[in-house]
Motif scaffolding. Structure first.
Motif, PDB file in Angstrom:
ATOM      1  N   GLY A  29      28.243   2.486   3.191  1.00  0.00           N
ATOM      2  CA  GLY A  29      28.338   1.841   3.611  1.00  0.00           C
ATOM      3  C   GLY A  29      29.527   0.144   5.077  1.00  0.00           C
ATOM      4  O   GLY A  29      28.912  -0.370   5.322  1.00  0.00           O
ATOM      5  N   PHE A  30      30.479   0.633   4.624  1.00  0.00           N
ATOM      6  CA  PHE A  30      31.319  -0.214   5.313  1.00  0.00           C
ATOM      7  C   PHE A  30      31.461   0.306   6.793  1.00  0.00           C
ATOM      8  O   PHE A  30      31.254  -0.345   7.647  1.00  0.00           O
ATOM      9  N   GLY A  31      31.120   1.986   7.247  1.00  0.00           N
ATOM     10  CA  GLY A  31      31.321   2.349   8.133  1.00  0.00           C
ATOM     11  C   GLY A  31      30.251   2.002   8.923  1.00  0.00           C
ATOM     12  O   GLY A  31      29.866   1.653   9.971  1.00  0.00           O
ATOM     13  N   ILE A  32      28.561   1.910   8.609  1.00  0.00           N
ATOM     14  CA  ILE A  32      27.154   0.820   8.911  1.00  0.00           C
ATOM     15  C   ILE A  32      27.441  -0.560   8.813  1.00  0.00           C
ATOM     16  O   ILE A  32      27.445  -1.080  10.238  1.00  0.00           O
ATOM     17  N   SER A  33      27.488  -0.689   8.277  1.00  0.00           N
ATOM     18  CA  SER A  33      27.923  -2.587   8.528  1.00  0.00           C
ATOM     19  C   SER A  33      29.071  -2.617   9.518  1.00  0.00           C
ATOM     20  O   SER A  33      28.919  -3.820  10.230  1.00  0.00           O
ATOM     21  N   LEU A  34      29.556  -1.830  10.046  1.00  0.00           N
ATOM     22  CA  LEU A  34      30.749  -2.292  10.624  1.00  0.00           C
ATOM     23  C   LEU A  34      30.450  -1.725  12.626  1.00  0.00           C
ATOM     24  O   LEU A  34      30.576  -2.849  13.705  1.00  0.00           O
ATOM     25  N   ILE A  35      29.486  -0.612  12.337  1.00  0.00           N
ATOM     26  CA  ILE A  35      28.973  -0.419  13.774  1.00  0.00           C
ATOM     27  C   ILE A  35      27.892  -1.466  14.094  1.00  0.00           C
ATOM     28  O   ILE A  35      28.201  -1.509  15.097  1.00  0.00           O
ATOM     29  N   ILE A  36      27.448  -1.785  13.338  1.00  0.00           N
ATOM     30  CA  ILE A  36      26.588  -2.854  13.396  1.00  0.00           C
ATOM     31  C   ILE A  36      26.532  -4.143  14.021  1.00  0.00           C
ATOM     32  O   ILE A  36      26.598  -4.947  14.685  1.00  0.00           O
ATOM     33  N   GLY A  37      28.024  -4.597  13.070  1.00  0.00           N
ATOM     34  CA  GLY A  37      28.857  -5.681  13.387  1.00  0.00           C
ATOM     35  C   GLY A  37      29.597  -5.503  14.736  1.00  0.00           C
ATOM     36  O   GLY A  37      29.237  -6.369  15.544  1.00  0.00           O
ATOM     37  N   LEU A  38      29.840  -4.384  14.947  1.00  0.00           N
ATOM     38  CA  LEU A  38      30.511  -4.515  16.558  1.00  0.00           C
ATOM     39  C   LEU A  38      29.778  -4.510  17.212  1.00  0.00           C
ATOM     40  O   LEU A  38      29.718  -5.429  18.339  1.00  0.00           O
ATOM     41  N   VAL A  39      28.554  -3.794  17.420  1.00  0.00           N
ATOM     42  CA  VAL A  39      27.454  -3.602  18.578  1.00  0.00           C
ATOM     43  C   VAL A  39      27.084  -5.204  18.637  1.00  0.00           C
ATOM     44  O   VAL A  39      27.389  -6.399  19.683  1.00  0.00           O
ATOM     45  N   MET A  40      27.176  -5.643  17.051  1.00  0.00           N
ATOM     46  CA  MET A  40      26.708  -7.784  16.934  1.00  0.00           C
ATOM     47  C   MET A  40      27.781  -8.268  18.475  1.00  0.00           C
ATOM     48  O   MET A  40      27.334  -9.367  18.706  1.00  0.00           O
ATOM     49  N   SER A  41      28.969  -7.908  17.811  1.00  0.00           N
ATOM     50  CA  SER A  41      29.667  -8.502  18.321  1.00  0.00           C
ATOM     51  C   SER A  41      30.124  -8.941  19.438  1.00  0.00           C
ATOM     52  O   SER A  41      30.802  -9.846  19.918  1.00  0.00           O
ATOM     53  N   LEU A  42      30.361  -7.417  20.098  1.00  0.00           N
ATOM     54  CA  LEU A  42      29.538  -7.583  21.714  1.00  0.00           C
ATOM     55  C   LEU A  42      28.912  -8.412  22.504  1.00  0.00           C
ATOM     56  O   LEU A  42      29.269  -9.244  23.226  1.00  0.00           O
ATOM     57  N   PHE A  43      27.764  -8.562  21.555  1.00  0.00           N
ATOM     58  CA  PHE A  43      26.457  -9.222  21.910  1.00  0.00           C
ATOM     59  C   PHE A  43      27.082 -10.670  22.421  1.00  0.00           C
ATOM     60  O   PHE A  43      26.688 -10.985  23.071  1.00  0.00           O
ATOM     61  N   SER A  44      27.597 -10.803  20.932  1.00  0.00           N
ATOM     62  CA  SER A  44      27.538 -12.252  21.405  1.00  0.00           C
ATOM     63  C   SER A  44      28.472 -12.760  21.615  1.00  0.00           C
ATOM     64  O   SER A  44      28.293 -14.343  22.721  1.00  0.00           O
ATOM     65  N   VAL A  45      29.581 -12.246  21.505  1.00  0.00           N
ATOM     66  CA  VAL A  45      30.862 -12.277  22.536  1.00  0.00           C
ATOM     67  C   VAL A  45      30.740 -12.249  23.625  1.00  0.00           C
ATOM     68  O   VAL A  45      31.043 -13.738  25.024  1.00  0.00           O
ATOM     69  N   LEU A  46      30.684 -11.475  24.535  1.00  0.00           N
ATOM     70  CA  LEU A  46      30.269 -11.216  25.809  1.00  0.00           C
ATOM     71  C   LEU A  46      28.645 -11.817  26.800  1.00  0.00           C
ATOM     72  O   LEU A  46      29.197 -12.183  27.929  1.00  0.00           O
ATOM     73  N   TYR A  47      28.340 -12.150  25.975  1.00  0.00           N
ATOM     74  CA  TYR A  47      26.963 -12.307  26.197  1.00  0.00           C
ATOM     75  C   TYR A  47      26.400 -13.993  26.439  1.00  0.00           C
ATOM     76  O   TYR A  47      26.747 -15.230  26.608  1.00  0.00           O
ATOM     77  N   PHE A  48      26.470 -14.351  24.301  1.00  0.00           N
ATOM     78  CA  PHE A  48      26.116 -15.402  24.345  1.00  0.00           C
ATOM     79  C   PHE A  48      27.330 -16.108  24.744  1.00  0.00           C
ATOM     80  O   PHE A  48      26.996 -18.031  24.595  1.00  0.00           O
ATOM     81  N   GLY A  49      28.987 -16.378  24.144  1.00  0.00           N
ATOM     82  CA  GLY A  49      29.765 -16.440  24.041  1.00  0.00           C
ATOM     83  C   GLY A  49      29.915 -17.265  25.716  1.00  0.00           C
ATOM     84  O   GLY A  49      30.204 -18.060  26.551  1.00  0.00           O
ATOM     85  N   HIS A  50      29.954 -16.486  26.880  1.00  0.00           N
ATOM     86  CA  HIS A  50      30.113 -16.067  28.081  1.00  0.00           C
ATOM     87  C   HIS A  50      29.103 -17.181  28.355  1.00  0.00           C
ATOM     88  O   HIS A  50      28.817 -18.488  29.358  1.00  0.00           O
ATOM     89  N   LEU A  51      27.059 -17.184  27.974  1.00  0.00           N
ATOM     90  CA  LEU A  51      26.789 -18.244  28.551  1.00  0.00           C
ATOM     91  C   LEU A  51      27.384 -19.832  27.949  1.00  0.00           C
ATOM     92  O   LEU A  51      26.702 -20.910  28.572  1.00  0.00           O
TER      93      LEU A  51
END
Length: 192
Positions: free
Chosen positions: A170-192
């Motif tokens: 449960g920890f690993g799965i939420s971390l994996i999903i969170g990391l992928v979403m984090s990369l997207f939100s920071v590098l794409y959404f945040g840059h925008l």
């Protein structure tokens, strides 16, 4: 019950081996507890309260430390959390205490990425770059550090999912999903 592809003789031998390991032992009860189902819900509630307090503290820190850019980072962080929860809901993941811990770690990693970017931007502004160039260079120069940190954490999370128990999953799965979403939100959404 013994099941599998055993012959009758192999089943009898296995039963003898299993019975031979049983030794008479005196049981001395040192402590006995009865745990009700409310213990789990209390732990989840406490974890959610701690997560909310941590999130509010991070949001305040980002606004105090980075002003307008902190507000942008907070918007990207909240979008990250919404996407994470939406994906977990879509796939029917149960929110457990280790899962909450994975989400909290995701918040920390997303904030760390923003701090890297904004500190690079500050360096560029101190060098006399225009705001547009400072933003572009801040993202460009922080990109490799953000990717390195997230990829190593992703590798660790995948290993946790592969060899861990249910709670660690449960920890690993939420971390994996969170990391992928984090990369997207920071590098794409945040840059925008």
């Amino acid at each position: 019950q013994i099941s599998g592809n055993f012959t009758t003789e192999e089943t009898n031998n296995l039963a003898i081996v299993l019975r031979s390991g049983a030794l008479p032992a005196k049981l001395t009860i040192v402590e006995e507890r009865t745990v009700g189902p409310s213990l789990g819900s209390d732990s989840i509630r406490a974890g959610l309260i701690a997560s909310i307090i941590g999130l509010v503290a991070v949001l305040i820190f980002m606004i105090v430390g980075y002003g307008l850019f902190g507000i942008f980072a907070n918007i990207a962080l909240l979008a990250n959390l919404l996407a994470l929860i939406a994906i977990m809901s879509f796939f029917g993941f149960t929110l457990t205490l280790p899962g909450i811990a994975g989400i909290v770690l995701t918040v920390g990693i997303a904030v760390d990425s923003n701090v890297l970017i904004y500190e690079r931007m500050r360096e560029e502004l101190h060098r006399g770059a225009s705001l547009r160039m400072a933003i572009q260079n801040g993202f460009d120069k922080a990109f490799s550090a953000i990717i390195d940190g997230n990829v190593t954490t992703l590798i660790t999370a995948f290993i946790l999912v592969l060899i861990g128990s249910d709670q660690i999953d449960g920890f690993g799965i939420s971390l994996i999903i969170g990391l992928v979403m984090s990369l997207f939100s920071v590098l794409y959404f945040g840059h925008l």
